[in-house]
Design a protein around this motif. Structure first.
Motif, PDB file in Angstrom:
ATOM      1  N   PRO A   1      -0.896   6.048   9.411  1.00 31.64           N
ATOM      2  CA  PRO A   1      -1.731   6.218  10.610  1.00 31.64           C
ATOM      3  C   PRO A   1      -1.069   7.207  11.572  1.00 31.64           C
TER       4      PRO A   1
ATOM      5  N   PRO B   1      -7.067  13.968   5.036  1.00 31.48           N
ATOM      6  CA  PRO B   1      -8.187  13.104   4.632  1.00 31.48           C
ATOM      7  C   PRO B   1      -9.550  13.716   4.992  1.00 31.48           C
TER       8      PRO B   1
ATOM      9  N   TYR C   1       1.557   5.048   1.006  1.00 30.35           N
ATOM     10  CA  TYR C   1       1.157   5.977   2.054  1.00 30.35           C
ATOM     11  C   TYR C   1       1.756   7.349   1.778  1.00 30.35           C
TER      12      TYR C   1
ATOM     13  N   ASP D   1     -14.207   9.997  -0.716  1.00 29.94           N
ATOM     14  CA  ASP D   1     -13.290   9.282   0.173  1.00 29.94           C
ATOM     15  C   ASP D   1     -11.880   9.486  -0.348  1.00 29.94           C
TER      16      ASP D   1
ATOM     17  N   ILE E   1       0.840  -1.202   0.000  1.00 33.20           N
ATOM     18  CA  ILE E   1       0.000   0.000   0.000  1.00 33.20           C
ATOM     19  C   ILE E   1       0.872   1.247   0.000  1.00 33.20           C
TER      20      ILE E   1
ATOM     21  N   ASN F   1      -3.787   6.897   1.135  1.00 35.52           N
ATOM     22  CA  ASN F   1      -3.797   6.835   2.598  1.00 35.52           C
ATOM     23  C   ASN F   1      -2.727   7.716   3.213  1.00 35.52           C
ATOM     24  N   ASN F   2      -3.086   8.304   4.333  1.00 39.28           N
ATOM     25  CA  ASN F   2      -2.062   8.871   5.209  1.00 39.28           C
ATOM     26  C   ASN F   2      -1.438   7.720   5.983  1.00 39.28           C
TER      27      ASN F   2
END
Lengths: 439, 262
Positions: free
Chosen positions: A310, A293, A126, A303, A124, A307-308
């Motif tokens: 976490p 986000p 990020y 949406d 993924i 992704n950031n």
């Protein structure tokens, strides 16, 4: 990849890069040192489909960040609606009250955005951080590609990849789109700047004049460029590579010798475009990162595609509790620092350091963010004839013209230290070209 | 309603000639709910074309560039202002409040100011307005007015440490503490009847409205106050800002006057 014919030319390409002046200047212990920015010829390769996905996500993010900036310097709906607490606006070093009520041409604040991403071992991508002030780095893969093509044309005949030499066209499009009438110039602080190579290279490739502050002058609410024979010619757009505080000694830091007196007043009157607009620091602050986000949902009602990492804000009680309980698994970042400084891993602190840090954290919770440590994928680099794995990130460039444009390449930076996650060039890392496959 | 005539005059003398200078002057009365500018005349010497503008606080300004060598720079502003209401009450724009809530620039609370704050008692105060009045009385009592005791660069904390200062220091200390108490407050630069120089006071947000308090004189602002500009601290509404080439040492002469002219 290790069979690429290109790899035999690494030393040759590095020699040429040195000769062209591809260097990185850094200030350390109060002295200026220029160091080479080592190039590794194994490219980062991104599949066509994967890049499509990145492109969509990057556009979405940069559109939202621009809307955020426009909102913050006018109505502040996002604060009023309780999405972003005002503590994260007004205490941020990047917030500039001087920009309140000033609308840049076409409402664009971040014309050139450098978005840093990493790919996790989970496959993924990020987002690590957004750079909306004066992000640098596009010139390095540009020139590296040019030199690699020259050294090893065969490699490029065989590979089906997107040509990255169009960056200059994209930049020109972004500059022309907001030009208020007149020349386009690239404003450099001078040859002692860390990115001077880039300034001169981009000027050459875009056809914009490379100027320093003393070659520009404000007259009758307009900006002029003084030509070599003393004539004055109107300037409509300035791609400025100097930071906000040094831009205008009459409006910002009065001691600046590299700025142009009253240029901000000309900007305020709408007679010149500044790329990027002043005041953008309020949106690429590490504290604001947490809210990106939420911004995407708020402004675009979509949406987030990308992704950031976490992230936790000790500012919020629940997050503080989580951070204290999971301290050893987190990386802590001082929101005011950049360039890989002010970053500490919970796991590598001594007992005493940890106690001191927690005390500071409780005292100034607004000052820090905490993130899960992302185990990002290694990329191979060549070291003494052997391929060895190293941590690497990707700086993608998004340009804003009549529509957002994502450059189909990017700056891949790697850490030369096998134990380090910090890839910043100011910390001695190297770079790679980024290949986006065309099919 | 009150009509006021005002004049502001500034001369700067240089021991070494100045080859060129840039200037920004914020000395034009602000248009707002309380005051209205009827007429105005500005002159700058050496004679120079200048532009009008507004900064981000809607403070009006002129700016320009003197390109000839000079050893004296002066500007003179004169005009008439109508004061529409006696006390200053302006409805606050919601998006222009937050910036006045946080410590900024010369208005950072330090150890000594916080220690002072802890000696204050606001338990009798029923509203923000009451707190502003209470703090103004206390500050007037606990801080001494001494001309030339401080400099333009003096911070609220430094002035408090010295225990004395001028209107700028009163205003800085006042807004620093108000913000610490959670009351948005801003610095105001202006002119006042009977005052030979510029004056400074503060505005605090009470019940959604900006109210003018003059801690130096321990009063609400009156018919005699003309507001020139505001900001988060004095630096943001400084009357003049310049950038000069040459100059040696400089000497400033300032005179101001506000007269009632019925």
């Amino acid at each position: 990849m290790k069979q690429l014919e290109l790899l035999q030319h690494t030393d040759n390409v590095n020699e040429l890069l040195a000769r062209y002046g591809v260097k990185f200047g850094i200030y350390k212990d109060n002295t200026f040192k220029e160091q080479l920015f080592p190039f590794d010829s194994i490219p980062r390769i991104i599949e066509n489909e994967e890049f499509d996905y990145l492109e969509k996500g990057l556009k979405q993010r940069v559109i939202a960040l621009n809307l955020f900036l426009k909102d913050i310097y006018s109505k502040k709906r996002i604060v009023k609606d309780g999405i972003v607490p005002e503590d994260f606006i007004y205490v941020s070093g990047g917030y500039m009250a001087e920009c309140e009520g000033v609308m840049p041409a076409k409402g664009i604040y971040s014309h050139i955005s450098g978005i840093d991403l990493v790919k996790g071992k989970d496959g993924i991508w990020y987002i690590l951080e957004d750079n909306l002030r004066v992000p640098s780095g596009a010139s390095y893969p540009m020139i590296a590609r040019e030199l690699c093509r020259r050294s090893s044309p065969e490699t490029f005949q065989a590979a089906h990849l997107e040509d990255n030499r169009n960056y200059a066209n994209l930049l020109r499009r972004a500059m022309d789109y907001v030009n208020m009438g007149g020349h386009t110039v690239i404003l450099t602080p001078g040859r002692y700047n860390a990115a001077y190579f880039e300034h001169s290279y981009l000027a050459e490739k875009t056809g914009a004049h490379l100027v320093n502050g003393s070659e520009l002058i404000v007259e009758e609410e307009k900006l002029f460029y003084i030509t070599a024979d003393g004539k004055r010619e109107r300037v409509g757009a300035v791609y400025r590579r100097i930071s906000d505080e040094y831009l205008d000694p009459m409006n910002f830091n009065p001691d600046s010798l590299i700025g142009i007196p009253h240029i901000f007043d000309v900007f305020r009157k709408g007679n010149v475009a500044l790329l990027n607009a002043p005041g953008n620091g309020v949106a690429d602050d590490k504290g604001i990162y947490y809210f990106v986000p939420k911004m995407i949902r708020y402004y675009l009602n979509e949406d987030p595609i990308l992704n950031n990492a976490p992230t936790y804000l000790p500012f919020y009680e629940a997050d503080m509790k989580y951070v204290l309980e999971n301290f050893d698994n987190l990386v802590l970042k001082d929101v005011a620092e950049a360039g890989g400084y002010g970053v500490a891993f919970g796991s590598s602190m001594t007992k005493k350091q940890k106690a001191d840090f927690i005390e500071l954290l409780k005292k100034e919770p607004r000052r820090f963010i905490a993130q899960e440590v992302i185990d990002f994928q290694d990329l191979d680099i060549m070291e003494e004839g052997r391929a060895v794995p190293r941590k690497a990130d990707l700086r993608a460039f998004v340009l804003m013209a009549d529509e957002p444009l994502v450059w189909k390449s990017g700056l891949t930076r790697f850490s030369r230290n096998p134990d380090s996650f910090i890839v910043n060039s100011s910390q001695g890392g190297g770079f790679k070209d980024t290949w986006v496959l065309s099919r | 309603m009150e009509r006021l005539h005002f004049e502001y005059h500034m001369e700067i003398f240089y021991t070494v000639p100045v080859s060129q200078c840039y200037f920004t002057i914020k000395c034009i009365p602000k248009e707002d709910a309380r005051q209205h500018l009827l007429s105005m005349d500005i002159s700058v010497l050496p004679e120079t074309a200048f532009s009008y503008g507004e900064d981000s606080y809607c403070n009006r300004q002129i700016f320009g560039h003197v390109k000839e060598t000079h050893d004296k720079f002066l500007y003179h502003i004169t005009g008439d202002v109508e004061i529409l209401q006696t006390d200053y009450e302006e409805e606050a724009k919601e998006e222009r409040i937050g910036m006045y809530r946080f410590p900024f620039g010369k208005c950072l609370p330090g150890r000594k100011l916080l220690a002072y704050y802890n000696t204050l008692d606001f338990s009798e105060c029923k509203s923000e307005y009451d707190k502003c009045i209470r703090l103004m009385h206390r500050l007037h009592q606990d801080f001494r007015y001494v001309p030339n005791a401080t400099q333009i660069e003096t911070t609220a904390e430094e002035a408090w440490n010295m225990g004395k200062g001028v209107c700028q220091d009163y205003a800085h200390i006042y807004i620093t503490l108000l913000r610490y108490m959670g009351i948005p407050a801003r610095y105001v630069c202006g002119l006042l009847t009977g005052e030979g120089k510029s004056h400074a006071w503060a505005e605090a947000l009470c019940n959604g409205r900006w109210i003018g308090f003059d801690p130096t004189n321990d009063c609400l602002i009156s018919n005699g106050h003309i507001k020139l500009g505001d900001g988060r601290d004095a630096s943001e509404c400084a009357i003049n800002r310049g950038l000069i080439w040459g100059g040696g040492t400089q000497m400033q002469e300032i005179s101001a006057a506000v007269l009632q002219n019925q």
